[in-house]
Motif scaffolding. Structure first.
Motif, PDB file in Angstrom:
ATOM      1  N   ARG A  45      -8.499  -3.195   3.307  1.00 11.09           N
ATOM      2  CA  ARG A  45      -7.696  -3.234   4.531  1.00 11.09           C
ATOM      3  C   ARG A  45      -8.437  -2.526   5.683  1.00 11.09           C
ATOM      4  O   ARG A  45      -8.482  -3.022   6.810  1.00 11.09           O
TER       5      ARG A  45
ATOM      6  N   LEU B 207       0.830  -1.208   0.000  1.00  5.36           N
ATOM      7  CA  LEU B 207       0.000   0.000   0.000  1.00  5.36           C
ATOM      8  C   LEU B 207       0.866   1.260   0.000  1.00  5.36           C
ATOM      9  O   LEU B 207       0.581   2.234  -0.713  1.00  5.36           O
TER      10      LEU B 207
ATOM     11  N   ILE C  28      -0.228   1.729   9.948  1.00  2.00           N
ATOM     12  CA  ILE C  28       0.912   1.401   9.099  1.00  2.00           C
ATOM     13  C   ILE C  28       1.833   2.602   9.069  1.00  2.00           C
ATOM     14  O   ILE C  28       1.454   3.686   8.650  1.00  2.00           O
TER      15      ILE C  28
ATOM     16  N   ARG D 290      -7.832  -1.277  -2.235  1.00  3.13           N
ATOM     17  CA  ARG D 290      -7.065  -2.065  -1.264  1.00  3.13           C
ATOM     18  C   ARG D 290      -7.106  -1.431   0.124  1.00  3.13           C
ATOM     19  O   ARG D 290      -7.165  -2.127   1.137  1.00  3.13           O
ATOM     20  N   ARG D 291      -7.063  -0.103   0.133  1.00  2.27           N
ATOM     21  CA  ARG D 291      -7.215   0.589   1.417  1.00  2.27           C
ATOM     22  C   ARG D 291      -8.578   0.261   2.030  1.00  2.27           C
ATOM     23  O   ARG D 291      -8.675   0.012   3.233  1.00  2.27           O
TER      24      ARG D 291
ATOM     25  N   THR E 255      -6.873   1.416  -7.488  1.00  2.50           N
ATOM     26  CA  THR E 255      -6.304   0.222  -6.845  1.00  2.50           C
ATOM     27  C   THR E 255      -5.997   0.484  -5.371  1.00  2.50           C
ATOM     28  O   THR E 255      -6.342  -0.315  -4.484  1.00  2.50           O
TER      29      THR E 255
ATOM     30  N   GLY F  75      -2.770  -6.817 -10.414  1.00  3.48           N
ATOM     31  CA  GLY F  75      -3.865  -6.435  -9.516  1.00  3.48           C
ATOM     32  C   GLY F  75      -4.547  -5.158  -9.939  1.00  3.48           C
ATOM     33  O   GLY F  75      -5.496  -4.712  -9.288  1.00  3.48           O
ATOM     34  N   ALA F  76      -4.095  -4.527 -11.040  1.00  2.00           N
ATOM     35  CA  ALA F  76      -4.745  -3.299 -11.504  1.00  2.00           C
ATOM     36  C   ALA F  76      -6.094  -3.646 -12.127  1.00  2.00           C
ATOM     37  O   ALA F  76      -6.288  -4.760 -12.612  1.00  2.00           O
ATOM     38  N   PRO F  77      -7.019  -2.691 -12.092  1.00  2.00           N
ATOM     39  CA  PRO F  77      -8.344  -2.989 -12.629  1.00  2.00           C
ATOM     40  C   PRO F  77      -8.321  -3.287 -14.128  1.00  2.00           C
ATOM     41  O   PRO F  77      -9.082  -4.109 -14.619  1.00  2.00           O
TER      42      PRO F  77
END
Lengths: 510, 321
Positions: free
Chosen positions: A168, A107, B17, A164-165, A160, B64-66
């Motif tokens: 997550r 990320l 994170i 993904r965020r 993307t 993993g890109a659209p």
């Protein structure tokens, strides 16, 4: 002052207040801790999707910058240019917050890629705008095409990153919700545990404070029930309970001491009462014996008085003296029916008795008195009817068979405590004779009868006044409350007999 | 309960994170491949492992890109990202050479693997020599030829360059001509399979195997073709009727070897390829130059050597793990 302060600090009120305050503080701390944990969790839950909002805002700004650039390239509008630069600035600021380092997190690397690609996009866009300004059509069209391609790439990367965020963050949200439930249960458990612990602490502290009071209460109940043997120890505590305990301890000691003194006093009084009753009984016994022996002494006393007056009217002086001494002798016996008499009265009674016997035995009885001149017989009190029986014994048994040579002596002097057996200073009366004397067995029999109902074997004789030596000894001991006041001694038959009576000086009224 | 609480607190703390708590890398390399077959995934993993040891972070561009990006687009994206280096598996897409050139102009070194683009601006190529490849395949053909005429079909990929395919073809024929015993002849033809289009490979291979001109020997040049061929042989009962020379070793291919459905499969050492790529990029960034060609060993795995191959692979994975 300091003592008072210590007492205030250690008082039951202060202690209870301290315990309750401590318990409240602990429970309060537990609640604050639980509240902070929950607040922290709620705050994190609220912020969990904030990163998605930032990413979407970035996408919006990028779209607006792209639109502004397109407008400018299409119309060369200054407003569009101004908007583009504003959006460019905002994009640079927003991407400035994104990660710019190569790190091992997918990320964060997406953030870095978006940041760098956005910078590339803005650079190409700037080139396109500059190309448009310079009217370099080929150049700005090519730059616009490159910028549009980059715009698509960046949007895809933003999409993307956002998805993904979101994925997550959704996991985080669920984790936080689970954590929230755990924190809630943990907080509840902690509050319960802390409350129970605080309650136990409270109960233990109160028990420690009230325990001595309970012991004191039980002791007081025992004392109220008449049991003074209960053990209440002095307390070292400075609080109210300690004060009450110590006061109770002292009060109990005082009550015990008082009861003991009362008991001793009652015992002494009972002993005195018993002695008095015993004295009275012995005296009555002596009087009874006397009355038995002397039939109706009052009648005899009155008759002797009448005879004495008759002799005086007829001029018979010796008869009148004899009858007068007889009357005095019997009057003394009748008058002293109880209580005590003066030593002088006792001696006078002996004198009368000896005179009467001398009339009977034609003056054969040799009797003499040796009285210490420092002694006032009238001032010395003693039990009545003591000396006459002793002198009577000396005459009747000591010198009875030899009146011509027989001699009876009555001596009165002082005997200091170290010279007599009683252990105190005394007036010593000694009646001695030089008659037949007594055997050791006879002496022991007389002394052994003391306190018993036995009588002197010589007391039953018809010619006696009837008072036994045992009676004399008992009345002396009862009157003075001590022993060893009477002794009789003889060196054997034919050596005479000596009877000694001791009158304690302090009680005889020396 | 307390253990659960402590674990939950730890999990909550880990939600934040922070780049500070994660390992940082000196360089950022991009791996570009529109082919996501098992072989390319293995190559990516081994290369990533080598990068990790070298202090570089490897990212599969577009994964993993659209949308689905071509290799050329991925190289452009990598250029816009200002990557430190790019490793490309060419897919035959139109402007890949141009994209590589643009990357090179932006100061980003590009290495091609398994398929070369010598006309582009790539700094190096790591792969199997077509001469070596032709000799090896020719040797395998010699062991499989039966008496008489043998029909041999070579499956090519749309991404393969025509020159390379021609070179492979020529070298293979030469090897057979030089080594074939008398009475055994070979007729070699090529069939193109477009692996860029989904599901095409299976259809084409089935048509080949069920057609009138069914070959005696089928040569596959990637793992997808090999797996499709094996599956078709099983489904249409062609075992023993068609000999398949496979490419690469996947679980399915390894199982086919154990069951002796295929006589051999050709493969490469992906670990060796990954190490070479990373070393080449590191060397270029450090020295500004690098060898333009790195040869990768190609070798055959037979039913007899499948067990040892499996053991060696397991040991290699343990060593990397």
């Amino acid at each position: 002052m300091k003592k008072n302060r210590i007492r205030i600090l250690s008082s039951v009120q202060t202690r209870i207040t301290a315990v309750v305050a401590a318990v409240l503080l602990v429970v309060l701390a537990a609640n604050i801790f639980a509240f902070r944990q929950s607040s922290e969790m709620v705050k994190q839950i609220n912020e969990v999707f904030a990163s998605n909002a930032v990413i979407m805002s970035l996408a919006d700004k990028l779209t607006e910058a792209q639109g502004s650039m397109y407008d400018y390239l299409s119309t060369k509008s200054s407003v569009s240019l101004e908007n583009f630069y504003r959006y460019e600035q905002e994009l640079r600021e927003m991407t400035g917050d994104l990660n710019d380092r190569n790190v091992g997190n997918e990320l964060l690397m997406l953030e870095k890629n978006i940041r760098v690609m956005t910078q590339s996009y803005l650079s190409v866009s700037e080139d396109a705008i500059q190309g448009r300004r310079g009217r370099n059509v080929e150049e700005y069209k090519a730059d616009f095409a490159r910028a549009s391609t980059l715009f698509d790439y960046i949007n895809n990367y933003i999409y993307t990153l956002n998805s993904r965020r979101f994925s997550r963050n959704t996991e985080n949200y669920l984790s936080l919700l689970r954590g929230m439930r755990v924190v809630e249960r943990m907080s509840l458990l902690m509050i319960i545990v802390v409350s129970v612990a605080a309650l136990v602490l409270c109960v233990m502290s109160v028990r420690a404070m009230i325990g001595p009071l309970r012991t004191l209460s039980a002791a007081a109940e025992s004392v109220a029930g008449g049991d003074f043997s209960v053990d209440v120890r002095a307390s070292e505590r400075q609080d109210e309970v300690g004060v009450v305990t110590n006061a109770f301890h002292k009060m109990l000691d005082s009550i015990r001491t008082y009861i003991e003194s009362q008991r001793e006093s009652l015992e002494k009084e009972a002993q005195m009462k018993e002695n008095e009753l015993s004295m009275e009984a012995h005296l009555k016994e002596a009087q009874l014996k006397f009355l038995q022996a002397q039939i109706n002494p009052h009648f005899l006393f009155n008759s002797l008085n009448a005879g004495s007056q008759l002799a005086m009217m007829e001029g018979a002086e010796r008869t009148e003296l004899f009858l007068s001494r007889m009357a005095q002798f019997f009057r003394y016996n009748v008058k002293k029916t109880g209580g005590d008499a003066a030593l002088s009265e006792e001696i006078a009674s002996v004198d009368n008795y000896v005179y009467i016997l001398n009339v009977r035995f034609a003056g054969d009885i040799h009797y003499e008195k040796q009285i210490d001149s420092s002694i006032d017989p009238a001032g010395i009190r003693m039990p009545s009817m003591i000396l006459q029986p002793i002198v009577e014994n000396a005459i009747q048994h000591g010198i009875h068979d030899d009146h011509e040579n027989g001699r009876v002596t009555l001596a009165v002097d002082y005997a200091p405590e170290d010279e007599n057996e009683s252990g105190v200073d005394c007036v010593r009366i000694t009646v001695s004779d030089n008659g037949t004397g007594m055997t050791r067995r006879q002496l022991e029999a007389i002394m052994a009868h003391r306190g018993a109902d036995a009588r002197d074997p010589r007391a039953d004789e018809q010619d006696s006044t009837g008072i036994a030596m045992e009676n004399v000894i008992s009345r002396l001991e009862l009157y003075y409350g001590r022993e060893n006041l009477f002794s009789i001694w003889s060196d054997g038959p034919g050596t005479g007999t000596e009877v000694t009576v001791l009158l304690p000086a302090d009680e005889a009224g020396r | 309960m307390i253990g659960l609480y402590v674990r939950t607190q730890r999990q909550v703390r880990e939600l934040d994170i922070s780049a500070d708590s994660i390992r940082t890398y000196d360089r950022h390399y991009l791996f570009v491949s529109s082919d996501e077959s098992q072989m390319l995934q293995d190559i990516y993993e081994m290369t990533a492992s080598s990068c990790e040891a070298s202090g570089a972070y490897l990212e599969w561009c577009g994964m993993g890109a659209p949308g689905h990006y071509s290799a050329a687009e991925c190289v452009d994206i990598s250029t816009a990202m200002k990557a430190d280096g790019i490793i490309v598996y060419p897919d035959g897409s139109g402007d890949l050479s141009g994209a590589i050139t643009r990357a090179q102009e932006a100061g980003i070194p590009v290495i091609t693997i398994l398929r070369d683009l010598p006309d582009s601006g790539r700094v190096s190529y790591a792969g199997v020599s077509n001469y070596q490849m032709g000799d090896l395949y020719g040797g395998q053909l010699l062991s499989l030829l039966h008496n008489g005429k043998n029909e041999v079909c070579l499956l090519t990929d749309a991404g393969d360059s025509e020159n390379e395919t021609q070179l492979l073809y020529t070298q293979m024929v030469q090897a057979v001509l030089n080594g074939a015993p008398s009475g055994r002849t070979m007729e070699l033809r090529t069939e193109s399979v477009d692996s860029r289009t989904d599901f095409d490979a299976e259809e084409v291979i089935r048509d080949i195997l069920l057609g009138r001109d069914r070959p005696d020997i089928l040569i596959c040049l990637n793992s997808v073709q090999t797996e499709c061929a094996i599956q078709a042989m099983i489904e249409y009962n062609l075992v023993g009727k068609v000999q398949v020379i496979g490419y690469y070793v996947t679980d399915q291919i390894l199982q086919a070897l154990r069951q002796e459905l295929i006589p051999v499969t050709m493969t490469i050492d992906t670990g060796e390829l990954g190490d070479i790529c990373v070393q080449a990029l590191d060397e270029y960034l450090e020295l500004g130059r690098v060898s333009s060609y790195y040869n990768i060993t190609l070798y055959g795995v037979t039913p007899m050597t499948a067990g040892r191959f499996e053991q060696d692979t397991a040991k290699g994975q343990e060593a990397d793990g």
